[in-house]
Scaffold this motif. Structure first.
Motif, PDB file in Angstrom:
ATOM      1  N   PRO A  34       0.825  -1.202   0.000  1.00 54.25           N
ATOM      2  CA  PRO A  34       0.000   0.000   0.000  1.00 54.25           C
ATOM      3  C   PRO A  34       0.867   1.261   0.000  1.00 54.25           C
ATOM      4  O   PRO A  34       1.921   1.276   0.663  1.00 54.25           O
ATOM      5  N   LEU A  36       2.191   4.985   0.897  1.00 56.40           N
ATOM      6  CA  LEU A  36       2.230   5.786   2.113  1.00 56.40           C
ATOM      7  C   LEU A  36       1.399   7.047   1.884  1.00 56.40           C
ATOM      8  O   LEU A  36       1.509   7.694   0.837  1.00 56.40           O
ATOM      9  N   ASP A  37       0.573   7.375   2.841  1.00 52.03           N
ATOM     10  CA  ASP A  37      -0.224   8.596   2.778  1.00 52.03           C
ATOM     11  C   ASP A  37       0.727   9.775   2.562  1.00 52.03           C
ATOM     12  O   ASP A  37       1.725   9.912   3.287  1.00 52.03           O
ATOM     13  N   PRO A  38       0.449  10.638   1.576  1.00 55.17           N
ATOM     14  CA  PRO A  38       1.339  11.771   1.303  1.00 55.17           C
ATOM     15  C   PRO A  38       1.595  12.655   2.528  1.00 55.17           C
ATOM     16  O   PRO A  38       2.643  13.301   2.618  1.00 55.17           O
ATOM     17  N   ALA A  39       0.680  12.664   3.473  1.00 50.62           N
ATOM     18  CA  ALA A  39       0.871  13.465   4.694  1.00 50.62           C
ATOM     19  C   ALA A  39       2.080  12.995   5.493  1.00 50.62           C
ATOM     20  O   ALA A  39       2.633  13.754   6.299  1.00 50.62           O
ATOM     21  N   PHE A  40       2.511  11.742   5.273  1.00 52.19           N
ATOM     22  CA  PHE A  40       3.660  11.201   5.996  1.00 52.19           C
ATOM     23  C   PHE A  40       4.954  11.289   5.197  1.00 52.19           C
ATOM     24  O   PHE A  40       6.004  10.857   5.673  1.00 52.19           O
ATOM     25  N   LYS A  41       4.897  11.835   4.008  1.00 53.62           N
ATOM     26  CA  LYS A  41       6.106  12.024   3.208  1.00 53.62           C
ATOM     27  C   LYS A  41       6.708  13.384   3.573  1.00 53.62           C
ATOM     28  O   LYS A  41       6.599  14.360   2.837  1.00 53.62           O
ATOM     29  N   ARG A  57       7.723   5.197   7.852  1.00 56.15           N
ATOM     30  CA  ARG A  57       6.945   5.682   8.990  1.00 56.15           C
ATOM     31  C   ARG A  57       6.771   4.533   9.978  1.00 56.15           C
ATOM     32  O   ARG A  57       6.007   3.604   9.724  1.00 56.15           O
ATOM     33  N   GLN A  72       5.300   1.646   7.762  1.00 56.41           N
ATOM     34  CA  GLN A  72       4.792   1.884   6.419  1.00 56.41           C
ATOM     35  C   GLN A  72       5.924   2.552   5.658  1.00 56.41           C
ATOM     36  O   GLN A  72       6.731   3.268   6.246  1.00 56.41           O
ATOM     37  N   ASP A  74       7.465   3.971   1.519  1.00 58.91           N
ATOM     38  CA  ASP A  74       7.208   4.292   0.124  1.00 58.91           C
ATOM     39  C   ASP A  74       8.491   4.824  -0.504  1.00 58.91           C
ATOM     40  O   ASP A  74       9.414   5.234   0.194  1.00 58.91           O
TER      41      ASP A  74
END
Length: 138
Positions: A34, A36-41, A57, A72, A74
């Protein structure tokens, strides 16, 4: 000490004779992961030392050495996403104490990655392993 998920990957690699098939399998592992939510990049999750952009993350459940580690991850490169998926299989679900006991070099060597990754990719894998180990050591 490797997880069942990592053992499955190692077993699959044993059946893939050609490195190009293994390389494609690594990419497929990355595609299945899956995003990674862009908020965590963000800079705090970015791993330095990788040629590609990589974010990890950590997700720790519980407290103390018995806390369970997960993460998580990416990357902007498909092969690196696959390498993240392999590291996830190696480490996810272990306690923080167990994470420090994993000999990542040995386990990844079982897959033949040492001989087939560029120096930059190898350095990136080492940087990801160091990040995982440093999070687990806290």
């Amino acid at each position: 000490m490797a997880s069942a998920a990592f053992e499955d990957i190692a077993e699959t690699f044993e059946f893939l004779d050609d490195w190009e098939d293994r390389y494609r399998h690594v990419i497929e592992l990355g595609k299945a992961m899956p995003p990674l939510d862009p908020a965590f990049k963000v800079p705090a999750t970015k791993v330095d030392g990788c040629a590609s952009q990589v974010w990890l993350r950590p997700v720790v459940s519980g407290q103390g050495p018995a806390a369970v580690f997960d993460f998580q991850g990416d990357s902007d490169a498909m092969i690196v996403r696959g390498l993240i998926a392999i590291l996830h299989a190696l480490y996810a679900g272990l306690t923080l104490a167990q994470v420090g006991q994993v000999d990542a070099g040995f386990e990844l060597g079982r897959l033949g990655l040492n001989e087939h990754l560029s120096a930059q990719r190898s350095n990136g894998v080492r940087a990801m392993v160091e990040r995982i180990r440093s999070v687990a050591a806290v």
